[in-house]
Design an enzyme around this catalytic site. Structure first.
Site, PDB file in Angstrom:
ATOM      1  N   PHE A 167       8.497   5.259  -3.063  1.00 35.88           N
ATOM      2  CA  PHE A 167       8.615   6.579  -2.033  1.00 35.88           C
ATOM      3  C   PHE A 167       9.324   5.935  -1.167  1.00 35.88           C
ATOM      4  O   PHE A 167       9.221   6.379   0.035  1.00 35.88           O
ATOM      5  CB  PHE A 167       7.531   7.082  -1.682  1.00 35.88           C
ATOM      6  CG  PHE A 167       6.321   7.790  -2.959  1.00 35.88           C
ATOM      7  CD1 PHE A 167       6.279   7.697  -4.688  1.00 35.88           C
ATOM      8  CD2 PHE A 167       5.153   7.244  -2.506  1.00 35.88           C
ATOM      9  CE1 PHE A 167       5.555   8.012  -5.199  1.00 35.88           C
ATOM     10  CE2 PHE A 167       3.993   7.564  -3.332  1.00 35.88           C
ATOM     11  CZ  PHE A 167       4.622   7.649  -4.949  1.00 35.88           C
ATOM     12  N   HIS A 168      10.557   5.270  -1.281  1.00 35.95           N
ATOM     13  CA  HIS A 168      11.136   4.079  -0.094  1.00 35.95           C
ATOM     14  C   HIS A 168      12.705   4.625  -0.298  1.00 35.95           C
ATOM     15  O   HIS A 168      13.553   4.225   0.126  1.00 35.95           O
ATOM     16  CB  HIS A 168      10.960   2.914  -0.244  1.00 35.95           C
ATOM     17  CG  HIS A 168       9.380   2.763   0.082  1.00 35.95           C
ATOM     18  ND1 HIS A 168       9.286   1.457  -0.300  1.00 35.95           N
ATOM     19  CD2 HIS A 168       8.597   3.548   0.569  1.00 35.95           C
ATOM     20  CE1 HIS A 168       7.807   1.593   0.061  1.00 35.95           C
ATOM     21  NE2 HIS A 168       7.396   2.605   0.255  1.00 35.95           N
ATOM     22  N   PRO A 169      12.911   6.541  -0.279  1.00 40.29           N
ATOM     23  CA  PRO A 169      14.018   6.344  -0.258  1.00 40.29           C
ATOM     24  C   PRO A 169      14.940   6.426   0.956  1.00 40.29           C
ATOM     25  O   PRO A 169      14.735   6.739   2.354  1.00 40.29           O
ATOM     26  CB  PRO A 169      14.428   7.849  -0.826  1.00 40.29           C
ATOM     27  CG  PRO A 169      13.044   9.017   0.217  1.00 40.29           C
ATOM     28  CD  PRO A 169      12.045   7.703  -0.553  1.00 40.29           C
ATOM     29  N   HIS A 180      12.966   1.651  -3.837  1.00 39.24           N
ATOM     30  CA  HIS A 180      12.198   0.287  -4.563  1.00 39.24           C
ATOM     31  C   HIS A 180      12.037   0.868  -5.926  1.00 39.24           C
ATOM     32  O   HIS A 180      10.816   1.541  -5.919  1.00 39.24           O
ATOM     33  CB  HIS A 180      11.194  -0.144  -3.606  1.00 39.24           C
ATOM     34  CG  HIS A 180      11.931  -0.181  -2.171  1.00 39.24           C
ATOM     35  ND1 HIS A 180      11.291  -0.473  -1.489  1.00 39.24           N
ATOM     36  CD2 HIS A 180      12.552  -2.001  -2.305  1.00 39.24           C
ATOM     37  CE1 HIS A 180      11.739  -1.341  -0.358  1.00 39.24           C
ATOM     38  NE2 HIS A 180      12.744  -1.912  -0.908  1.00 39.24           N
TER      39      HIS A 180
END
Length: 530
Positions: free
Chosen positions: A451-453, A298
């Site tokens: 921080f949403h890989p 995101h």
């Protein structure tokens, strides 16, 4: 956590984060099977910095962070972006912002439509609920008594309260629970906090069972390769105390290293695109073209900053305290934009050098939760400490830029409401109203990550799928994945809660447990009525 290592276990779980902690706990508590959990980082027990909910940002880039970065891209003015990932028991749940948020029901219906059969919202809801200890108690849509404590801010910061009031002024809904029947509107967040302390996956799932004789938890254990008997995964090699060690699994090995290190370990072990393996000099065990592909995250703007009329006072909760979900265009079926308040300045180095952020500053930071840009991960070397090339392709799709322009505009409108009149002295960064061209330039300067890989070992049925809908790695036996890498499409939320749900489902798949579906059907009906 000091049990001696055995040569053989029934199950080995690699990675002690939001997925691995769940799987290890659930397997260990079901019968007398022997379970080994390996975590590359240290134990979280006794680390005051991790327990301190209000100052979690101090953990980023520190000793409990892997220190990964996204590769530079022209869309971001050649900038490289840090991707904090937890290197400690509890994984990223031990260093994150502690948000428990599952997104919109359509996120999971989309997974099923993409080939992840059985992962629609009605099917996954019971697993979200099983994890929860929600402060309001159990309901059709929420769980209580589970391992993870979830609370709202009890005394929200004035800036957080102002966001709710400002949203109402502009006609947005104000909702009591973003994990309730609707997630559209402004609300107080759900936080994994109890008694003012972080409630990580390690605290919730592992600490209560750490003394079980059938569960061995070893920290400082860096996985470096999988070994196979023919096509069956049989053992894991790891470095502990500087020594290469190997442990065998009689039943299964479960990978839960996250969207970066799970594909890395697969590639190091000969599972991935044959061309990539050939480039790395790794013998091909299984040609799986999807390993390292489909990477999604995101994009977040850091941030829209405002000069405060008075000092902000001590940081409360997780430094935020209010969030908002809304649509960048009215015709959209579900919210695609998300924003939160920051009790201080929120800016990367480029923005901080371009604007004056001295004095009392706060921010409202928008981001895109339904981005369409897709990236990939490449290894530069097959060595355990080899460099990575990780590219999310932020802003590669023009529609993502357009949505973020709408996000910026809404933040400016919120700041201009009566609710913020006593709080906002003026704009700080940007320090004036911008033209469309200037907004795009600001987006490229300030775009960062939530921080949403995820998605780099996607679940499905096609040739690009890495795991099947029961999370088994295709083309081999005895190997599953239970982390964010299996998400075929990024959900419109923070990824901690979905990964916990994935861990809960993985444990049931492994043991053959069938969770009652009556609750799921009732809850889906409740969502439809809403």
């Amino acid at each position: 956590m000091g049990q001696p290592l055995l040569p053989t276990y029934d199950y080995i779980v690699v990675g002690g984060g939001s997925g691995g902690a769940v799987v290890a706990r659930r397997l260990a508590e079901r019968g007398e099977v022997k379970v080994l959990l390996l975590e590359a980082g240290p134990s979280d027990i006794g680390l005051a910095a991790i327990e301190d909910a209000a100052n979690w940002t101090a953990l980023l880039g520190g000793p409990y962070d892997w220190g990964y970065r996204y590769a530079p891209s022209p869309e971001l003015n050649g900038r490289s972006i840090a991707i904090p990932r937890g290197r400690v028991l509890g994984g990223s749940s031990s260093i994150n912002a502690m948000l428990w948020y599952r997104g919109h029901r359509s996120d999971y219906d989309a997974w099923e439509a993409a080939g992840a059969t059985g992962w629609n919202f009605a099917s996954v809801l019971p697993y979200f609920k099983r994890a929860e200890d929600w402060e309001d108690g159990a309901s059709e849509l929420r769980g209580a008594g589970g391992p993870l404590r979830i609370e709202r801010p009890c005394d929200p910061h004035p800036i957080a309260r102002a966001m709710l009031d400002a949203a109402a002024e502009l006609g947005f809904p104000v909702i009591g629970d973003p994990n309730g029947a609707s997630n559209e509107g402004a609300s107080l967040p759900n936080l994994n906090i109890g008694g003012g302390r972080r409630w990580s996956a390690a605290r919730g799932y592992l600490h209560p069972v750490a003394d079980r004789p059938n569960l061995t938890i070893r920290t400082h254990a860096l996985a470096i390769g999988l070994r196979f008997d023919g096509r069956r995964c049989r053992s894991i090699r790891f470095i502990i105390d500087g020594v290469v060690t190997e442990a065998r699994a009689e039943a299964e090995i479960v990978l839960a290293l996250g969207a970066i290190d799970t594909p890395r370990l697969l590639l190091m072990s000969g599972i991935g695109p044959s061309g990539e393996l050939g480039r790395l000099g790794v013998p091909v065990l299984c040609d799986l073209p999807g390993v390292g592909e489909n990477l999604q995250d995101h994009p977040l703007l850091m941030g829209i900053n405002f000069r405060a009329r008075r000092p902000l006072g001590p940081v409360r909760d997780n430094g935020g305290g209010a969030m908002m979900n809304w649509k960048s265009a009215p015709a959209l079926p579900a919210p695609d934009l998300h924003a939160f308040v920051v009790q201080g300045a929120h800016a990367g180095a480029e923005v901080a050098s371009a604007y004056d952020l001295s004095g009392d500053i706060f921010a409202m930071s928008p981001g895109l939760m339904r981005s369409t840009s897709v990236g990939r991960l490449r290894l530069q070397s097959a060595a355990p400490d080899g460099a990575l090339d990780i590219q999310p392709n932020f802003l590669a799709e023009p529609g993502d830029v357009e949505a973020l322009i709408a996000g910026m505009d809404t933040m400016t409108e919120l700041a201009g409401t009566k609710a913020f009149a006593d709080l906002v002295a003026g704009p700080a960064a940007p320090d004036r109203r911008l033209s469309r061209r200037e907004k795009i330039a600001y987006i490229r300067m300030s775009c960062s990550t939530f921080f949403h890989p995820c998605g780099s070992c996607a679940m499905g049925e096609g040739e690009r799928a890495v795991v099947d809908p029961q999370l088994r790695v295709r083309g081999v036996d005895g190997l599953r994945i239970a982390d964010a890498s299996v998400m075929p499409i990024i959900p419109s939320c923070n990824t901690h809660a979905p990964v916990v749900m994935i861990g809960e489902r993985a444990a049931d798949f492994i043991t053959g447990t069938k969770l009652a579906t009556k609750t799921a059907k009732v809850s889906a009906s409740a969502m439809e009525r809403a």
